[in-house]
Each structure stands twice: as structure tokens, then as C-alpha cells.
Enzyme design. Structure first.
Site, PDB file in Angstrom:
ATOM      1  CB  THR A 168      -0.980   0.017   1.234  1.00 56.05           C
ATOM      2  OG1 THR A 168      -1.573  -1.048   1.088  1.00 56.05           O
ATOM      3  CG2 THR A 168      -1.877   1.073   1.231  1.00 56.05           C
TER       4      THR A 168
ATOM      5  CB  SER B 171      -6.280  -2.059   7.995  1.00 55.18           C
ATOM      6  OG  SER B 171      -6.839  -3.367   8.586  1.00 55.18           O
TER       7      SER B 171
ATOM      8  N   GLY C 273      -1.105  -2.595   5.625  1.00 51.34           N
ATOM      9  CA  GLY C 273      -1.926  -3.566   6.069  1.00 51.34           C
ATOM     10  C   GLY C 273      -2.672  -3.349   7.404  1.00 51.34           C
TER      11      GLY C 273
HETATM   12  N1  GLU Z   1      -5.540  -4.790   2.092  1.00 54.44           N
HETATM   13  C1  GLU Z   1      -5.240  -3.852   2.970  1.00 54.44           C
HETATM   14  C2  GLU Z   1      -6.111  -3.201   3.615  1.00 54.44           C
HETATM   15  O1  GLU Z   1      -7.085  -2.676   2.881  1.00 54.44           O
HETATM   16  C3  GLU Z   1      -3.893  -2.818   2.413  1.00 54.44           C
HETATM   17  C4  GLU Z   1      -2.881  -3.426   1.786  1.00 54.44           C
HETATM   18  C5  GLU Z   1      -1.584  -3.557   2.691  1.00 54.44           C
HETATM   19  O2  GLU Z   1      -1.258  -2.487   3.132  1.00 54.44           O
HETATM   20  O3  GLU Z   1      -1.079  -4.579   2.876  1.00 54.44           O
HETATM   21  O4  GLU Z   1      -6.456  -2.848   4.680  1.00 54.44           O
END
Ligand code: GLU
Length: 632
Positions: free
Chosen positions: A439, A503, A524
Site C-alpha cells: 500500500t 484497514s 495492512g
Molecule cells: N489490503 C489492505 C487493506 O485494505 C491494504 C494492503 C496492505 O497494506 O497490505 O487494509
């Protein structure tokens, strides 16, 4: 200073209330689609562009103080793109979209048009905070047991099966987010906003350590797809540090989107058909041993994708008003609840280890409630008001003692609380946390005082690993954020058309109705704790904003152990373990940059237009924060 008049569609967009669903392009789903914003046609790329020199890397300045607007991101190219937009009279939204698309070029493993994200906007004229939920959605035909291997009847292993798959690809929301944000708040057309990233993709950027390392880390799965291998492993190798990386396919894709709009050039037509085909029948190489389960995404899913405009979460903390991202993200509710829990103790009056102990405990409690109650509100009933109620938090705070509580701890009872200490109800076991550390995040403000906090992602570093052939971008694997095994009591269970719980926590803090701080992070589920810890560091523990961002991190997400950066363990491990009873384990391998938690960005607003823009100084190679007019 006078403001640039906003286009009519943007002005109309401001009238959209919370909860409305937007079609790509920003029109309300029920309304007749408006014509694309009149945009000057993008100039065709000169034939010799591919031979042109790469664009040189700008300096990595972690902190800048000044006036007239500011930008911060983890990437100096993207930050310079944003700064140039601001200097040329663009506003925060214009700069944020230009930066985000530049990140899609230089940070293609973290963000891009194949993913989704959350855009939070403060409008200085109206004093309001509004958000766009551009989260990926599950396909309409995704079965609830999509993550169960039909051959074995067992859940697919997370790695490599689910991570590198078509089945984890959700309908992207990022193109719609950019187009809609510009129409609601911007002054530039999508075509104009994309020009810097088109140039960057065509002329190329200089490969740094982070890009090379991330490519190496993905070598096996990138090799599984000829299109991905051709783009990111030219000649079978990760690009060398200092070499030039060009992505003409992406330049062409962005040019088409800019010229024709996202609906015609992404969500319908040949690209939509190609995306659907790629997900349903991932184009793997004959030599790969990876299973790559196919997915369910169809042209109808792309055609029907809808952005959601919705009210932000709102909580107050020691006189500040904290605005965050409402579900489908768990960011706003979890950061807000933890702050409400912490508000009961005066962290500035206690010693640092005690404050950290309380931060860890509040975080665990808020994560317990997140697990039990937060999912896509279009599908499950999220008791947001209760989760953010001071009385609920006061009752949760009763669980915090002088030493660490046993974890995982149980969620609170949102149906029965009165703010006094008593028993809490046990309902569910927290589902396994399978989020990753990818991200990217950016923070922008303009000369008029507008603010954008924007977190975007393709989920895993490298997303699904699948490049749409000939189009220059990776597809997300965001659906891995759903719980793998269906449980009807789990708010984050797979359901067709649903958004997986996120998150991501883009956050804007106001004081006396004016911007005080904007911040966000990748990482994440550690995004939530990173944003929370930075707020505590800055608001309670007396750290300057650069100190608050640089400080070593620890993340307690309602698990038996606390994940902490090695520097945090070195500084506080002994006392937090021996005196407070926490069990700290190093993040990553404890040795390399893989142990980083959250390369964050932030802007602090001072008096008379003075701002301090801060990027991560070290993590993920360090970012870049620039101001339009540096203070002397
Ligand atoms: N999938 C994560 C979320 O939406 C973001 C991806 C990540 O930072 O690993 O929280």
C-alpha cells in the site's frame, strides 16, 4: 488570495450527501451520466520519447516547512509531480490525483489503476470533510466458498495459492476514484492530471533499491505470467539499481483513460473485456508450478462498479476532532475507538512505558471489536455509532489494568453498555489476520487550505502478480482481505458484490474547526496502529511530527504477541515485558527493512498558513515532503 473557480460539475458534486453511490465518473448511480469533463486532448508522445533520458530522481527530503501548499509521499517522483501541480495553480485534489497516478508508475507494486483506496477531502470553503470509498468489490458471481479448493475441499493456502490468483482479484476502484475526486473537488480534467505520470511512464524513472528489492521478492510469481515477466523482469532479471524503467504500455493505457474517461476506456470496452478474461483465465507460463486459481470477475462487474461517497467517521480526542474512513474500512472506527478508550487516561502525565502499555491495550480492545463487528455496511449491520460511543469506550477501558490482559481478548457488547465497569460479552474468536504490508499513502494541502489524505493499494506488494497483458499494470489481490472460510457470524465473510474489510486509515484532524494534522500510512492492519501511535506520539507524548513519524513502532492487533520494530524492542522491550507483561516479537526478520512498519506521511498545519510536511525518513527507502514556498 482568490481561489480558482471550480468547474460546475465539481460544485454540483459537493451537493452529494453521505451514503450516495457514484458511478465511475462521479455521477450519482440513478442520474443520467454527464458527459466527460471537456479536456484538452493529451498530446501524442513524441516517437523519440522512448530514447529520451529518464527523469532524474528528485531529492528525498523528509521534512519541509513553508507556505502555499505542501505534499508528502513515499516517493520523490510522485511528490515532485504533486508540487508542480500546486505551483501551477492546481488545488489539493488535482495534485493528489496526479501524485497517485505517478505512484502507479514508480510504485507499481503498491498502487495503480488495478487497485482501490480511500480518498478523504477537507474543503476549506465549507469546512467539511468528505470521503470517497473506492474499495475493490467482490464479483457478483463470487461464491461464498471461493477460497476453498474444489479439489481438496480445504481452504487454499494463503501463499502461494490465494495471493497469486485470479480468485482474489476484486473490481478496481482507483480509476473511478480519480475521476470522481477531480469532478467533485478538482480544477483539472482527468487527462490533465494524468499527463505527468504518462510522461514518467514513457520517459522512465531511475530504479532505486526499494524497487529492485520488491521486484526480486516477487521474482517467482512474476515469472509465472509472461506479461508480468516481460514488464518487470526484462531479460529475466530485476532491473538494476540506477537503470531506467519505462512502461510505455501504462503510458498508453493512462492516455486512453484521460482522453475517453474511465467508463469508456476502463470499465467498459476492450480493456474491461481483457481484464475479465485475464482474471477468469490467468495467462500463466507453461513452466510455472504455481496453482493460480482462476477468478470470477466479469465485464458486468466492471460496468457496474460504483464508488461510494459517504460520511467520514468522527470522534473527538482531547479537544481535537478526528475524521477517518468509515466502513468498508475499519480504519476510522478502530482508530477512533482506541482514541476514545485512551482519552480516559492522561497519557501526557504518565511515563512513556505506561503510555505505551495503554496504547497497546487500547489497540487490542479496539481490534477485538473490529473483528466482531466491522465489514461492508452494504452487507452487514455495523454498529458504528456504538463502536465510537464514549460510553462504550469507557466500559472497554475498564479492561486495562497495570499489566497486559490475556489476548486475544473478547469483543465488547455493543448492545448493552453504560460506561461503567462490568463484564463484557464473549462472542467470537478473532479471524486470522492475513493482511500484508504493502500500500501507499499521500498527503496534500493547497494554498486555499484544502487537504487530501489518500491511501491506495493493490493489496500485496505486487498485487496478484498478474499484469493485464500489454496494458502495463498489475491487478490487485484485495479479496484476500476477506476471511478465507465462510462463517455466517463473521462480518467480513465473503459475499458476492461485497467490499472486503480494509484497514486503510486516511485521517484528518481538525482543531477549532480548522485543519491541525493530516496523516496516513501503508502497512495492512498495522496501518491502524501506526496512525494511532503517531497520534499518541504527537498529541500526548510531546514528540514533534517528524519525531512522531520516525519513532520506532509496535503493533498490538489483539494477538498473543506484540509485533514491534527491532528499535522499539531495544528501547522499550525490557520494561514492557518485565514490568507490564507484554510479549514482543520483532516484525519481519528483525534484521532488514522488511521489519519496517508503515512508511507514513503527514502534514501539520500551523498559524498563518505555515505547514510542516513530513515523509518517512528511513522506512521503505524514505519518502519526500515538499512545500511550495519554503520558510526562511
Ligand atoms: N489490503 C489492505 C487493506 O485494505 C491494504 C494492503 C496492505 O497494506 O497490505 O487494509
Amino acid at each position: 488570495m482568490s481561489r480558482t473557480p471550480r468547474p460546475l460539475v465539481a460544485a454540483l458534486g459537493l451537493a452529494l450527501a453521505g451514503g450516495l453511490v457514484l458511478a465511475p465518473g462521479g455521477t450519482a448511480a440513478t442520474a443520467t451520466p454527464t458527459a466527460p469533463t471537456a479536456a484538452p486532448a493529451a498530446p501524442a508522445a513524441p516517437a523519440a520519447a522512448a530514447e529520451a533520458k529518464p527523469i532524474a530522481a528528485p531529492p528525498k527530503t523528509a521534512t519541509s516547512t513553508g507556505y502555499g501548499g505542501a505534499v508528502s509521499s513515499v516517493d520523490p517522483y510522485a511528490s515532485r509531480v504533486g508540487l508542480t501541480v500546486l505551483k501551477n495553480g492546481g488545488n489539493a485534489t488535482d495534485a493528489a490525483v496526479a501524485m497517485a497516478s505517478a505512484l502507479g508508475v514508480t510504485e507499481p507494486y503498491s498502487a495503480g489503476i488495478g487497485g482501490g483506496g480511500y480518498f478523504v477531502h477537507y474543503d476549506a470553503r465549507t469546512g467539511t470533510v468528505q470521503t470517497l470509498d473506492g474499495r475493490e468489490t467482490a464479483p457478483g458471481r463470487m461464491p461464498t466458498d471461493a477460497f476453498i479448493d474444489p479439489e481438496t475441499g480445504e481452504p487454499y493456502p494463503f501463499t502461494p495459492d490465494l495471493v497469486t490468483s485470479g480468485v482474489s482479484v476484486g473490481t478496481p476502484g482507483t480509476p473511478a476514484t480519480w475521476e470522481t475526486a477531480l469532478r467533485r473537488w478538482g480544477t483539472r480534467s482527468l487527462s490533465q492530471a494524468l499527463q505527468p505520470s504518462i510522461a514518467l511512464a514513457r520517459k522512465g524513472f531511475v530504479v532505486d533499491d526499494t524497487f529492485r528489492q520488491q521486484t526480486e521478492d516477487n521474482r517467482e510469481r512474476f515469472s509465472a505470467f509472461p506479461a508480468t515477466r516481460r514488464l518487470f523482469l526484462p531479460g529475466g532479471k530485476a532491473p538494476a539499481v540506477g537503470s531506467t524503467f519505462r512502461n510505455p504500455d501504462l503510458a498508453d493505457t493512462l492516455t486512453a483513460i484521460g482522453r475517453r474517461g474511465t467508463r469508456a476506456a476502463f470499465y467498459t470496452g476492450p480493456l474491461a473485456r481483457l481484464i475479465a478474461r485475464t482474471v477468469q483465465d490467468p495467462p500463466t507460463s507453461s513452466s510455472t508450478t504455481l496453482p493460480v486459481p482462476p477468478g470470477f470477475l466479469t465485464v458486468r462487474d466492471l460496468r457496474d462498479y460504483r464508488l461510494r461517497a459517504q460520511a467520514p467517521t468522527r470522534s473527538s480526542y482531547r479537544g481535537y476532532t478526528v475524521f477517518g474512513m468509515a466502513p468498508s474500512s475499519s480504519g476510522g472506527s478502530t482508530v477512533g475507538e482506541a482514541l476514545n478508550i485512551l482519552e480516559g487516561s492522561d497519557l501526557s502525565a504518565t511515563d512513556e512505558p505506561d503510555a505505551l502499555h495503554r496504547y497497546l491495550e487500547a489497540s487490542a480492545l479496539a481490534f477485538a471489536d473490529r473483528g466482531a463487528h466491522v465489514g461492508d455496511p452494504a452487507y452487514v449491520d455495523v454498529p458504528l455509532r456504538d463502536l465510537l460511543a464514549d460510553r462504550f469506550a469507557a466500559e472497554r477501558a475498564c479492561q486495562i489494568g497495570d499489566t497486559a490482559m490475556a489476548k486475544p481478548t473478547e469483543p465488547g457488547d455493543v448492545d448493552d453498555y453504560d460506561g461503567t465497569c462490568g463484564a463484557t460479552a464473549a462472542t467470537t474468536e478473532p479471524a486470522e489476520d492475513t493482511e500484508n504490508i504493502s500500500t501507499t499513502n499521500l498527503t496534500v494541502t493547497d494554498r486555499w487550505g484544502d487537504v487530501v489524505e489518500y491511501t491506495l493499494t493493490i493489496e500485496q506488494t505486487g498485487g496478484s502478480g498478474i499484469v493485464v497483458p500489454g496494458k502495463g499494470f498489475l491487478l490487485n489481490n484485495e479479496l484476500t482481505d476477506f476471511t478465507t472460510v465462510f462463517d455466517p457470524a463473521d462480518p467480513n465473510r465473503i459475499q458476492p458484490g461485497k467490499r472486503p474489510r480494509s484497514s486503510m486509515s486516511p485521517t484528518i484532524v481538525l482543531k477549532d474547526g480548522r485543519p491541525f494534522l493530516a496523516l496516513g500510512s501503508p502497512g495492512g492492519s498495522t496501518i491502524i496502529t501506526t496512525v494511532l501511535q503517531m497520534l499518541v506520539n504527537h498529541l500526548d507524548l510531546g514528540m514533534s511530527l517528524p519525531e512522531a513519524i520516525a519513532a520506532p513502532r509496535a503493533s498490538q492487533r489483539n494477538t498473543a504477541t506484540v509485533t514491534a520494530e527491532p528499535a522499539f524492542i531495544a528501547a522499550y522491550g525490557t520494561i514492557l515485558e518485565d514490568v507490564y507483561g507484554h510479549d514482543l516479537v520483532p516484525s519481519g526478520d528483525g534484521l532488514t527493512s522488511a521489519s519496517d512498519i508503515g512508511a507514513a506521511t503527514a502534514i501539520r498545519f500551523g498559524r498563518k498558513g505555515r505547514v510542516v510536511a513530513v515523509a518517512e525518513p528511513v522506512r521503505r527507502g524514505g519518502g519526500a515532503a515538499y512545500v511550495v514556498r519554503p520558510a526562511r
